[in-house]
Design a protein around this motif. Structure first.
Motif, mmCIF file in Angstrom:
data_model
loop_
_atom_site.group_PDB
_atom_site.id
_atom_site.type_symbol
_atom_site.label_atom_id
_atom_site.label_comp_id
_atom_site.label_asym_id
_atom_site.label_seq_id
_atom_site.Cartn_x
_atom_site.Cartn_y
_atom_site.Cartn_z
ATOM 1 N N ASP A 29 -4.488 6.763 -1.438
ATOM 2 C CA ASP A 29 -4.136 5.558 -1.139
ATOM 3 C C ASP A 29 -4.154 4.499 -2.456
ATOM 4 O OD1 ASP A 29 -6.203 4.173 -0.643
ATOM 5 O OD2 ASP A 29 -5.827 4.307 1.437
ATOM 6 N N MET B 78 0.835 -1.178 -0.102
ATOM 7 C CA MET B 78 -0.073 0.190 -0.032
ATOM 8 C C MET B 78 0.985 1.199 0.063
ATOM 9 S SD MET B 78 -3.137 1.527 0.680
ATOM 10 C CE MET B 78 -4.177 -0.268 1.050
ATOM 11 N N GLU C 49 0.526 5.477 0.542
ATOM 12 C CA GLU C 49 -0.391 6.343 1.102
ATOM 13 C C GLU C 49 0.364 7.609 0.878
ATOM 14 O OE1 GLU C 49 -0.747 5.526 5.352
ATOM 15 O OE2 GLU C 49 -1.845 3.696 4.902
#
Length: 130
Positions: free
Chosen positions: A24, A1, A3
């Motif tokens: 994100d 991920m 962000e």
């Protein structure tokens, strides 16, 4: 991920965090996050009258190995009216106009788009999960 958190800062607002926007995306091959003035294609959008920022200025793209890359896309002008710096801890690197750099896996930092003509900047903080 990956962000991202973006703040647009001008002269008197230096140090302020009001108006921050976030985006994100999962670390999957082909995932893309864009920063620029064009709300139709960018997840993080700068003020329309900030012409030192291109319609699509920065692109964060996840590669086949799950590592994110930052690209400063070339705009319509031969010479940019901004500078882009990648800052990770004590390390700062200028990103070339039309160039790309990898983001550290499991790291965080900031990408600063600095107007060459005045005290304005776009500050994009990032956190890349390991």
């Amino acid at each position: 991920m990956l962000e991202l958190t973006m703040a647009t800062v001008s002269g008197a607002d230096a140090g302020a965090t009001a108006g921050m926007t976030m985006a994100d995306a999962p670390s999957e091959p082909g995932a893309v996050l864009r920063v620029g003035r064009d709300a139709a294609v960018c997840r993080l959008v700068t003020p329309e009258d900030w012409l030192f920022v291109s319609r699509i200025h920065l692109e964060f793209q996840c590669g086949p190995d799950g590592v994110w890359q930052l690209s400063w896309l070339r705009g319509s002008q031969a010479e940019p009216s901004a500078e882009v710096r990648l800052i990770v801890g004590e390390y700062a690197q200028t990103v070339a106009y039309g160039g790309a750099v990898q983001l550290p896996r499991g790291g965080s930092g900031e990408v600063v788009v600095q107007d060459r003509t005045g005290p304005r900047s776009v500050n994009v903080g990032f956190y890349h999960e390991a």
